[in-house]
Design a protein around this motif. Structure first.
Motif, PDB file in Angstrom:
ATOM      1  N   SER A 116      43.794 -35.819  -7.140  1.00  0.00           N
ATOM      2  CA  SER A 116      43.210 -36.023  -5.808  1.00  0.00           C
ATOM      3  C   SER A 116      43.948 -35.150  -4.808  1.00  0.00           C
ATOM      4  N   VAL A 117      43.227 -34.256  -4.146  1.00  0.00           N
ATOM      5  CA  VAL A 117      43.871 -33.300  -3.237  1.00  0.00           C
ATOM      6  C   VAL A 117      44.408 -34.025  -2.008  1.00  0.00           C
ATOM      7  N   PRO A 118      45.493 -33.526  -1.386  1.00  0.00           N
ATOM      8  CA  PRO A 118      46.014 -34.133  -0.166  1.00  0.00           C
ATOM      9  C   PRO A 118      44.928 -34.203   0.906  1.00  0.00           C
ATOM     10  N   ASN A 119      44.797 -35.383   1.505  1.00  0.00           N
ATOM     11  CA  ASN A 119      43.771 -35.570   2.527  1.00  0.00           C
ATOM     12  C   ASN A 119      44.175 -36.671   3.486  1.00  0.00           C
ATOM     13  N   ILE A 120      43.628 -36.622   4.677  1.00  0.00           N
ATOM     14  CA  ILE A 120      43.785 -37.706   5.645  1.00  0.00           C
ATOM     15  C   ILE A 120      42.586 -38.631   5.452  1.00  0.00           C
ATOM     16  N   PRO A 121      42.786 -39.812   4.860  1.00  0.00           N
ATOM     17  CA  PRO A 121      41.650 -40.659   4.473  1.00  0.00           C
ATOM     18  C   PRO A 121      40.848 -41.221   5.638  1.00  0.00           C
ATOM     19  N   SER A 122      41.461 -41.331   6.817  1.00  0.00           N
ATOM     20  CA  SER A 122      40.747 -41.895   7.966  1.00  0.00           C
ATOM     21  C   SER A 122      41.417 -41.438   9.257  1.00  0.00           C
ATOM     22  N   LYS A 123      40.600 -41.150  10.261  1.00  0.00           N
ATOM     23  CA  LYS A 123      41.156 -40.773  11.566  1.00  0.00           C
ATOM     24  C   LYS A 123      41.896 -41.949  12.204  1.00  0.00           C
ATOM     25  N   LYS A 124      41.601 -43.170  11.741  1.00  0.00           N
ATOM     26  CA  LYS A 124      42.319 -44.341  12.254  1.00  0.00           C
ATOM     27  C   LYS A 124      43.775 -44.350  11.787  1.00  0.00           C
ATOM     28  N   LEU A 125      44.078 -43.529  10.773  1.00  0.00           N
ATOM     29  CA  LEU A 125      45.439 -43.444  10.260  1.00  0.00           C
ATOM     30  C   LEU A 125      46.161 -42.221  10.803  1.00  0.00           C
ATOM     31  N   VAL A 126      45.783 -41.811  12.014  1.00  0.00           N
ATOM     32  CA  VAL A 126      46.477 -40.755  12.761  1.00  0.00           C
ATOM     33  C   VAL A 126      46.796 -41.316  14.141  1.00  0.00           C
ATOM     34  N   VAL A 127      48.079 -41.343  14.522  1.00  0.00           N
ATOM     35  CA  VAL A 127      48.481 -41.922  15.807  1.00  0.00           C
ATOM     36  C   VAL A 127      49.414 -40.966  16.537  1.00  0.00           C
ATOM     37  N   ALA A 128      49.467 -41.110  17.862  1.00  0.00           N
ATOM     38  CA  ALA A 128      50.307 -40.259  18.694  1.00  0.00           C
ATOM     39  C   ALA A 128      51.375 -41.089  19.389  1.00  0.00           C
ATOM     40  N   GLY A 129      52.562 -40.502  19.559  1.00  0.00           N
ATOM     41  CA  GLY A 129      53.650 -41.166  20.271  1.00  0.00           C
ATOM     42  C   GLY A 129      54.886 -40.304  20.260  1.00  0.00           C
ATOM     43  N   ASP A 130      55.791 -40.556  21.200  1.00  0.00           N
ATOM     44  CA  ASP A 130      57.034 -39.787  21.282  1.00  0.00           C
ATOM     45  C   ASP A 130      58.070 -40.403  20.343  1.00  0.00           C
ATOM     46  N   LEU A 131      58.199 -39.834  19.169  1.00  0.00           N
ATOM     47  CA  LEU A 131      59.151 -40.334  18.174  1.00  0.00           C
ATOM     48  C   LEU A 131      60.507 -39.663  18.289  1.00  0.00           C
ATOM     49  N   THR A 132      60.557 -38.450  18.839  1.00  0.00           N
ATOM     50  CA  THR A 132      61.809 -37.688  18.892  1.00  0.00           C
ATOM     51  C   THR A 132      62.585 -37.907  20.181  1.00  0.00           C
ATOM     52  N   GLY A 133      61.959 -38.562  21.175  1.00  0.00           N
ATOM     53  CA  GLY A 133      62.652 -38.844  22.422  1.00  0.00           C
ATOM     54  C   GLY A 133      62.729 -37.684  23.373  1.00  0.00           C
ATOM     55  N   ASP A 134      61.917 -36.638  23.176  1.00  0.00           N
ATOM     56  CA  ASP A 134      61.956 -35.484  24.072  1.00  0.00           C
ATOM     57  C   ASP A 134      60.902 -35.549  25.163  1.00  0.00           C
ATOM     58  N   GLY A 135      60.175 -36.662  25.240  1.00  0.00           N
ATOM     59  CA  GLY A 135      59.160 -36.825  26.271  1.00  0.00           C
ATOM     60  C   GLY A 135      57.818 -36.220  25.909  1.00  0.00           C
ATOM     61  N   ILE A 136      57.702 -35.634  24.728  1.00  0.00           N
ATOM     62  CA  ILE A 136      56.459 -35.017  24.277  1.00  0.00           C
ATOM     63  C   ILE A 136      55.976 -35.756  23.039  1.00  0.00           C
ATOM     64  N   LYS A 137      54.705 -36.094  23.006  1.00  0.00           N
ATOM     65  CA  LYS A 137      54.179 -36.890  21.903  1.00  0.00           C
ATOM     66  C   LYS A 137      54.056 -36.077  20.615  1.00  0.00           C
ATOM     67  N   GLU A 138      54.372 -36.745  19.509  1.00  0.00           N
ATOM     68  CA  GLU A 138      54.109 -36.200  18.186  1.00  0.00           C
ATOM     69  C   GLU A 138      52.919 -36.952  17.570  1.00  0.00           C
ATOM     70  N   LEU A 139      52.397 -36.391  16.487  1.00  0.00           N
ATOM     71  CA  LEU A 139      51.359 -37.074  15.727  1.00  0.00           C
ATOM     72  C   LEU A 139      51.934 -37.532  14.399  1.00  0.00           C
ATOM     73  N   ALA A 140      51.490 -38.683  13.933  1.00  0.00           N
ATOM     74  CA  ALA A 140      51.822 -39.163  12.587  1.00  0.00           C
ATOM     75  C   ALA A 140      50.512 -39.394  11.862  1.00  0.00           C
ATOM     76  N   ALA A 141      50.403 -38.846  10.658  1.00  0.00           N
ATOM     77  CA  ALA A 141      49.160 -38.964   9.908  1.00  0.00           C
ATOM     78  C   ALA A 141      49.444 -39.418   8.483  1.00  0.00           C
ATOM     79  N   VAL A 142      48.637 -40.353   7.995  1.00  0.00           N
ATOM     80  CA  VAL A 142      48.731 -40.785   6.601  1.00  0.00           C
ATOM     81  C   VAL A 142      48.037 -39.743   5.726  1.00  0.00           C
ATOM     82  N   ILE A 143      48.730 -39.327   4.669  1.00  0.00           N
ATOM     83  CA  ILE A 143      48.164 -38.378   3.715  1.00  0.00           C
ATOM     84  C   ILE A 143      48.183 -39.024   2.332  1.00  0.00           C
ATOM     85  N   TYR A 144      47.026 -38.970   1.668  1.00  0.00           N
ATOM     86  CA  TYR A 144      46.959 -39.506   0.317  1.00  0.00           C
ATOM     87  C   TYR A 144      46.677 -38.381  -0.675  1.00  0.00           C
ATOM     88  N   CYS A 145      47.338 -38.461  -1.844  1.00  0.00           N
ATOM     89  CA  CYS A 145      47.103 -37.514  -2.928  1.00  0.00           C
ATOM     90  C   CYS A 145      47.697 -38.093  -4.206  1.00  0.00           C
TER      91      CYS A 145
END
Length: 326
Positions: A98-127
């Motif tokens: 099964s090739v790497p894929n993002i199974p659902s757009k609901k499993l992609v979220v945005a937020g500042d994880l690094t603390g630099d004031g700029i949002k990052e994205l986190a995405a679930v990838i299945y393979c």
């Protein structure tokens, strides 16, 4: 007839008026420049000369950007660019993988994880490599001057769920961390039939995602495990309070390893406020944090002296381990 003596005065007045009219209609070059707005004050400096890296970054990362982002190698697939959330490449060895894929757009979220004031994205990838399912991965993406880019390597959910297979139930961003809900593989479960269920908190430590807390949703009475209290190197303490550096445990929940033995999956529960660890149904011990001054009612023989260290005490074997370096 008018008095000729008044002619010089009249001529003088006419000449003065003429000179005044000329100066109003045709100002000097200096006057003309000062009357116009300065080009330096009205024209903004070029972005190439003054823009900082932050200013030139994208304003916001969107879900659609993740669906077409470049990702590192995962599940043995080569690195590449997603198209509509799917990597358009084949596995070099397994044709039915099964090739790497993002199974659902609901499993992609945005937020500042690094603390630099700029949002990052986190995405679930299945393979996977074909056959049975694999645990999910989480890939972070950051906002750069050149656009969206992968941040760090894919995080393997098997690092927190004991190896449970399948796609995450949910992914959220809250209070500077990621919150994931997933299945949990209990020690006696088949890999494809996990009976546990957890909620885990993940944070960015500057290099990678790490778990900070695990909540047992299948058995709420077990409470929430703070991984900082259990993860690390634990070495056995003799009756003379000497550390035996040859008998040590490496705990990185939910896995325990010790020299010469296979890795084992851990479970935990809370008893009288103390965290207890076990593997394959056998008790490993109770964790005592520094400063603990009361005896554990469940383990009245547990050592309570010199509580300046984290201690792991097994009441059945009477073994005590202390955590090194913390």
């Amino acid at each position: 007839m008018k008095n000729p003596k008044n002619f010089p005065v009249i001529f003088a007045l006419i000449a003065a008026l003429a000179l005044s009219g000329c100066s109003a209609v045709a100002p000097t070059a200096d006057q003309s420049d000062s009357a116009k707005p300065s080009s330096s004050s009205s024209t903004a400096p070029s972005s190439s000369a003054s823009a900082t890296p932050t200013e030139s970054r994208l304003k916001d990362l969107t879900v659609d950007m993740a669906m077409s982002a470049s990702i590192p190698s995962v599940c043995g697939f080569p690195a590449g660019k997603l198209s509509k959330g799917v990597l358009q490449k084949k596995h070099p060895q397994y044709s039915n993988a099964s090739v790497p894929n993002i199974p659902s757009k609901k499993l992609v979220v945005a937020g500042d994880l690094t603390g630099d004031g700029i949002k990052e994205l986190a995405a679930v990838i299945y393979c996977d490599k074909g056959g049975v399912r694999w645990p999910s991965h989480i890939q972070l993406f950051e906002n750069t001057a050149k656009g969206i880019a992968a941040l760090g390597k894919p995080f393997q959910m098997s690092d927190v769920n004991g190896g449970a297979r399948g796609i995450l139930e949910s992914l959220k961003f809250t209070k500077g961390q990621l919150e994931v809900t997933d299945r949990q593989l209990m020690p006696m479960d088949p890999a494809v039939q996990p009976t546990g269920r957890i909620k885990a908190a993940l944070k960015w430590d500057g290099k990678k995602l790490v778990a900070t807390a695990i909540q047992d949703l299948a058995n709420p009475e077990n409470g929430t495990l703070k991984t900082a209290t259990v993860n690390g190197t634990w070495c056995q303490l003799s009756a003379q309070s000497k550390i035996n550096s040859k008998k040590c445990l490496e705990i990185n929940y939910p896995q325990l390893t010790q020299k010469g033995q296979d890795p084992q999956s851990l479970t935990y529960w809370v008893n009288n406020g103390f965290t207890e660890l076990a593997y394959f149904g056998a008790p490993l011990g109770t964790i005592y944090t520094p400063g603990a001054k009361i005896k554990d009612p469940a383990n009245p023989s547990a050592p309570t002296a010199q509580q300046d260290q984290y201690r792991l005490y097994n009441s059945q074997t009477q073994e005590t381990y202390v955590r090194q370096g913390k």
